[in-house]
Motif scaffolding. Structure first.
Motif, PDB file in Angstrom:
ATOM      1  N   GLU A   1      50.616  46.393  36.299  1.00 44.84           N
ATOM      2  CA  GLU A   1      49.635  45.332  36.024  1.00 44.84           C
ATOM      3  C   GLU A   1      49.376  44.487  37.266  1.00 44.84           C
ATOM      4  N   VAL A   2      50.448  44.128  37.960  1.00 40.17           N
ATOM      5  CA  VAL A   2      50.286  43.336  39.179  1.00 40.17           C
ATOM      6  C   VAL A   2      49.469  44.106  40.211  1.00 40.17           C
ATOM      7  N   GLU A   3      49.764  45.387  40.372  1.00 37.68           N
ATOM      8  CA  GLU A   3      49.048  46.202  41.357  1.00 37.68           C
ATOM      9  C   GLU A   3      47.564  46.295  41.008  1.00 37.68           C
ATOM     10  N   LEU A   4      47.256  46.450  39.709  1.00 36.19           N
ATOM     11  CA  LEU A   4      45.868  46.552  39.286  1.00 36.19           C
ATOM     12  C   LEU A   4      45.110  45.265  39.567  1.00 36.19           C
ATOM     13  N   VAL A   5      45.713  44.120  39.209  1.00 33.90           N
ATOM     14  CA  VAL A   5      45.046  42.832  39.438  1.00 33.90           C
ATOM     15  C   VAL A   5      44.870  42.576  40.928  1.00 33.90           C
TER      16      VAL A   5
END
Length: 691
Positions: A597-601
């Protein structure tokens, strides 16, 4: 039948000119001749009458006269005459008492001339005796009258002197209702009421336990003595309990337990307008002579002037306090990882308003900005300038500027205002995760740092010019001091009103503050209250002051976990590298469950920055401790255009980036920065990752 009333029978005619014997006799004065060699003492008939002796009773023996005198008087007369004979005096005079047959005291005055021989030895005493009873009675009456006049003058002067120092309405009521005030007025109890919006509010009652809550507010039209004197503007004197009970049956049940036998109710009129009433209750009194009534009316006039002055002061004080409150923060923000406590104390003199202020501003990345400042002056203009300057500082800090830039911009802002005031200020930017403190001083006192064990020290460092002056002189360089605030430690910011005392060295005040912090409680709120109390006792509270305490919580401690990566435009590999760094950091910090999730954001935010701005993007990732641990990702660029979440159509090939950010991140937002903006998102993680 006797034509002359008793006591007015005419005296027998006297020859003209009258001789000495006639003069003495007509003025009720007798003579004596005392031969010291023989011891014989001759008294004429008038003198014998003063002793209540008939001529045939008297044997020319001085001891016989002593039998008509109280023993203490006889001894006193003998001592006085003997002293005059021994010290060479030629005359003496003395008042003494005799005891006539009717037993009433009679005062006698004797005056004698001592004849001496060639060797100075006394041989004979020739003198006069006169009845001085009426004379001394008149003198006593005059003395009593003079004493009463002096007492009344003392009442007026004492009350006026006490009221001269009364500033507030509370001061006036304290002067009148305390035991000394009641003693001056000669009253056993007191009630003081003021007119407020057509009603009478009781401010003070001068006897403990005499307060009647249901009578605290009454109407001017009510049948109560205070209401009556306010309506009529005339005094009211009650001289018996029966009169009181008959005229005011509603009030009498509350008065009876006080044991009052008389009362005086006086209107308080100032500038032709009734502003209140004063009631005085007395014990053992049944009359009010004319002079006493005049005295009470004169007192009521002075009390009314003092009360009106105090009421106007209180109104100004309330207005100033409201203005000051409006200029200060209504509440302090809750900042994760910190406890903030602040106090403002107005000055005890003047209008109780000044230019001191405090503030706390939540900043991005788990940081908080705290400040204390002081605008020159103690008036409404200083407060107005303070309000504008505080908002400007808050805005510059919230934009993400560095502490030095915040101060420089605030100095320019103050210089451009239409004012000749300058200001001192201390501003600190504190990070919860690391405890790093970056602070700047603009002519202000050095902050203090209280360690976890209670030891307190000043934070040394360079200081810049006050705000306004630095812009005026073109010196906008503000040096930054960096310190570390460990978990459990407290940063203290204050204005000089907390420590400065007129005529005393400032270092003494700072030393006292340090001792008070060291000895004070650990809780920031309790410590703030304690410091205000202790320092006010030492400084007198003659200046307003601001105080702010920032404590870093124990849970905020931990190793700093921070990642910075710059992504240049037109460099695809930089974005790929940033993704790998994020994944590695999240795994190494023990939160792999949210790495995707962090990587996507991060990917979406960086891509937006590269596509919609002219420059690169600064990517930051940090693990924030304190409260609920969370991962925070920030992407900063140099564009002021704000991203928007939109709902793209089914055929759209773009526009879904911020929608993804909104759905994936727990919370996200945009913060303005000094040269651009910062888009951020946060992800809650498990507590086990804090270690």
């Amino acid at each position: 039948m006797d034509e002359h009333p008793a006591g007015s029978r005419p005296d027998p005619p006297a020859p003209w000119p009258a001789g000495p014997d006639a003069s003495l006799a007509l003025n009720r004065m007798g003579s004596f001749d005392w031969d010291l060699d023989t011891g014989l003492l001759h008294l004429d008939p008038v003198a014998l009458g003063i002793y209540d002796l008939a001529p045939e009773e008297y044997r020319s023996d001085p001891l016989q006269l002593g039998e008509r005198m109280p023993p203490e008087e006889r001894a006193a007369v003998d001592a006085h005459v003997s002293r005059a004979m021994k010290d060479g005096s030629s005359t003496y005079g003395y008042y003494f008492r005799v005891l006539p047959r009717d037993g009433a005291d009679r005062w006698v005055h004797t005056q004698g001339h001592i004849h001496r021989d060639a060797l100075g030895r006394p041989r004979r005493v020739i003198g006069i005796l006169r009845d001085a009873t009426d004379e001394l009675a008149q003198a006593a009456d005059r003395l009593a009258l003079e004493r009463e006049r002096a007492r009344r003058a003392e009442v007026v002067q004492g009350t006026a002197a006490a009221l001269a120092h009364a500033v507030t309405v509370q001061d006036v009521t304290a002067v009148l209702s305390d035991p000394h005030g009641l003693g001056r007025l000669g009253a056993a109890s007191l009630v003081l009421g003021v007119v407020e919006n057509g009603r009478v509010r009781v401010l003070a009652e001068g006897r403990e336990g005499s307060n009647v809550p249901e009578l605290e507010w009454t109407r001017v039209e009510d049948d109560f003595p205070l209401s009556e004197v306010i309506r009529t503007r005339g005094p009211l004197f009650l001289t018996s309990a029966e009169e009181f009970a008959a005229r005011y049956p509603r009030l009498w049940p509350y008065i009876r337990p006080l044991g009052a036998t008389a009362a005086a109710y006086l209107p308080l009129v100032a500038q032709g307008r009734p502003i209140g009433g004063l009631g005085l209750l007395y014990h053992g009194k049944d009359s009010f002579p004319a002079e006493e009534r005049d005295l009470l009316l004169a007192l009521s006039s002075g009390i009314a002037q003092s009360l009106q002055r105090a009421m106007l002061f209180d109104q100004e004080h309330d207005l100033a306090k409201s203005l000051q409150t409006a200029m200060l923060p209504r509440s302090l923000p809750e900042v994760a990882g910190f406890t903030v406590a602040a106090r403002y104390r107005s000055a005890r003199t003047g209008r109780d308003i000044g230019g001191d202020w405090y503030d706390a501003v939540p900043l991005p990345g788990g940081r908080v900005g705290v400040m204390v400042g002081d605008v020159q002056g103690h008036d409404t203009h200083a407060a107005a300038v303070m309000g504008q300057l505080r908002i400007a500082l808050r805005a510059y800090a919230a934009e993400g500027h560095s502490p030095a830039t915040v101060m420089a911009r605030a100095s320019v802002f103050l210089c451009e205002l239409d004012t000749d005031r300058f200001a001192t200020c201390v501003y600190a930017d504190v990070e919860a995760a690391t405890g790093t403190v970056r602070l700047v001083r603009a002519g202000h006192l050095a902050p203090m740092l209280r360690h976890a064990d209670g030891w307190c020290r000043q934070v040394p460092g360079p200081v810049g010019l006050p705000l306004g002056l630095s812009a005026q002189f073109g010196d906008l360089e503000y040096p930054v001091t960096c310190v570390e605030l460990a978990a459990g430690e407290t940063l203290l910011l204050c204005s000089d009103g907390l420590v400065e005392r007129p005529g005393a060295d400032l270092d003494e005040g700072m030393a006292l503050l340090g001792r008070s912090v060291h000895e004070g409680p650990r809780d920031p709120e309790a410590l703030a209250d304690r410091l205000c109390e202790v320092m006010a006792e030492q400084t007198g509270g003659e200046d307003d002051m601001a105080l702010l305490l920032l404590t870093r919580l124990e849970g905020a401690a931990g190793p700093a976990r921070l990642l910075h990566q710059y992504v240049a435009p037109a460099d695809p590999q930089a974005l790929v590298a940033a993704r790998h760094l994020i994944r590695e950091a999240v795994h190494s910090w023990g939160v792999p469950e949210r790495s995707d999730e962090v990587e996507l954001v991060a990917d979406e935010l960086v891509t937006n920055a590269l596509r919609h701005t002219d420059g690169g993007a600064l990517l930051s990732l940090r693990l924030l401790a304190g409260g609920r641990p969370r991962l925070r990702i920030e992407v900063q660029d140099r564009s002021s255009a704000l991203p928007r979440r939109i709902e793209p159509g089914w055929e759209s090939t773009s526009g879904r980036g911020m929608l993804l950010v909104d759905r994936v991140a727990d919370v996200w937002g945009v913060d303005p920065r000094g040269a651009g903006k910062c888009v951020w998102g946060e992800f809650l993680v498990a507590r086990g990752t804090e270690g």
